[in-house]
Write a protein that holds these residues in place. Structure first.
Motif, PDB file in Angstrom:
ATOM      1  N   GLY A  12      88.196 -11.971  86.854  1.00  0.00           N
ATOM      2  CA  GLY A  12      88.147 -13.432  86.573  1.00  0.00           C
ATOM      3  C   GLY A  12      88.506 -14.187  87.694  1.00  0.00           C
TER       4      GLY A  12
ATOM      5  N   SER B 217      87.910 -15.859  91.689  1.00  0.00           N
ATOM      6  CA  SER B 217      86.913 -15.922  92.640  1.00  0.00           C
ATOM      7  C   SER B 217      87.825 -16.826  93.626  1.00  0.00           C
ATOM      8  CB  SER B 217      85.811 -16.626  92.457  1.00  0.00           C
ATOM      9  OG  SER B 217      85.126 -16.165  91.073  1.00  0.00           O
TER      10      SER B 217
ATOM     11  N   TYR C 272      90.041 -19.258  88.604  1.00  0.00           N
ATOM     12  CA  TYR C 272      90.270 -18.530  87.286  1.00  0.00           C
ATOM     13  C   TYR C 272      89.058 -18.831  86.455  1.00  0.00           C
ATOM     14  CZ  TYR C 272      91.777 -15.741  83.261  1.00  0.00           C
ATOM     15  OH  TYR C 272      91.864 -14.773  82.512  1.00  0.00           O
ATOM     16  N   THR C 273      88.146 -17.742  85.950  1.00  0.00           N
ATOM     17  CA  THR C 273      87.209 -18.023  84.972  1.00  0.00           C
ATOM     18  C   THR C 273      87.588 -17.132  83.560  1.00  0.00           C
ATOM     19  OG1 THR C 273      85.615 -18.387  86.862  1.00  0.00           O
ATOM     20  CG2 THR C 273      84.836 -18.087  84.552  1.00  0.00           C
TER      21      THR C 273
ATOM     22  N   LYS D  81      87.342 -15.474  80.416  1.00  0.00           N
ATOM     23  CA  LYS D  81      86.339 -14.860  79.536  1.00  0.00           C
ATOM     24  C   LYS D  81      86.698 -14.295  78.161  1.00  0.00           C
ATOM     25  CE  LYS D  81      83.180 -15.275  82.819  1.00  0.00           C
ATOM     26  NZ  LYS D  81      82.110 -16.339  82.627  1.00  0.00           N
TER      27      LYS D  81
ATOM     28  N   LEU E 274      81.049 -18.009  87.945  1.00  0.00           N
ATOM     29  CA  LEU E 274      82.284 -17.644  88.845  1.00  0.00           C
ATOM     30  C   LEU E 274      82.274 -18.336  90.132  1.00  0.00           C
ATOM     31  CD1 LEU E 274      82.008 -13.764  88.091  1.00  0.00           C
ATOM     32  CD2 LEU E 274      83.490 -15.385  87.044  1.00  0.00           C
TER      33      LEU E 274
END
Length: 153
Positions: free
Chosen positions: A68, A70, A90-91, A93, A130
Motif C-alpha cells: 500500500g 509508494s 499510502y493507498t 485497500k 498507487l
C-alpha cells in the motif's frame, strides 16, 4: 619496536578520526508522520526532507515499499550540504489502522534510514492509483488554493 607501535597507533587513530569526520550524516526533517483519520478523498501523501550534512555526495541505493506504500524521490543523489524530498503515499485497500516503516538505504550508511507513516483508514477507494503525485503537481495544487476575499464595511 616501541616506536613502531606508537607510530602505527597514531596512524590508525588518525585514520579512524578521518573516517568519522568524512562519514556522511543524513538528517531528516522528521522520521514519523501520522495521517490521522483518512477518508477516500483525503490527501494521502507526505514529504520527508533528507539533508546531506557531509562534504561529499550520497546516493540512494535501495528502498523497500510495504504493501500500500509508494515512493517518489526529487533526486536519487544528495549533494554535499543539499537536500532532497522523499514523497511517500499510502493507498489504503481496506478500512482500519495502518502503520508502515519505509527503509531507505544510502551509499554512506550500512543501516537504512527508517521513515514511518501511520493512520486510520475510515474509507477507501479500491480503484485508487498507487502512483505518487509529481512534485510539480504539489506546487500547482498550492497555487490553486488561492481565493478572493471581499470585505464590505
Amino acid at each position: 619496536m616501541k616506536s613502531f607501535n606508537k607510530h602505527l597507533f597514531s596512524v590508525m587513530l588518525c585514520a579512524l578520526i578521518g573516517y568519522q569526520i568524512n562519514f556522511a550524516q543524513i538528517i531528516t526533517d522528521k522520521s514519523h508522520y501520522d495521517f490521522g483519520e483518512v477518508n477516500k478523498d483525503d490527501k494521502k501523501y507526505v514529504d520527508f526532507q533528507l539533508t546531506n550534512a557531509s562534504s561529499f555526495p550520497v546516493k540512494i541505493t535501495k528502498f523497500e515499499t510495504p504493501y500500500g506504500v509508494s515512493l517518489r524521490f526529487s533526486d536519487k543523489v544528495i549533494d554535499a550540504d543539499e537536500s532532497i524530498l522523499v514523497r511517500i503515499k499510502y493507498t489504503p485497500k481496506r478500512k482500519g489502522a495502518f502503520k508502515a516503516d519505509v527503509p531507505i538505504y544510502v551509499s554512506s550508511n550500512s543501516e537504512p534510514i527508517i521513515l514511518t507513516i501511520e493512520g486510520k483508514a475510515l474509507t477507501f477507494n479500491a480503484d485508487e492509483s498507487l502512483d505518487v503525485p509529481e512534485f510539480d503537481d504539489a506546487q500547482e495544487e498550492k497555487a490553486s488554493e488561492t481565493f478572493s476575499l471581499d470585505i464590505r464595511v
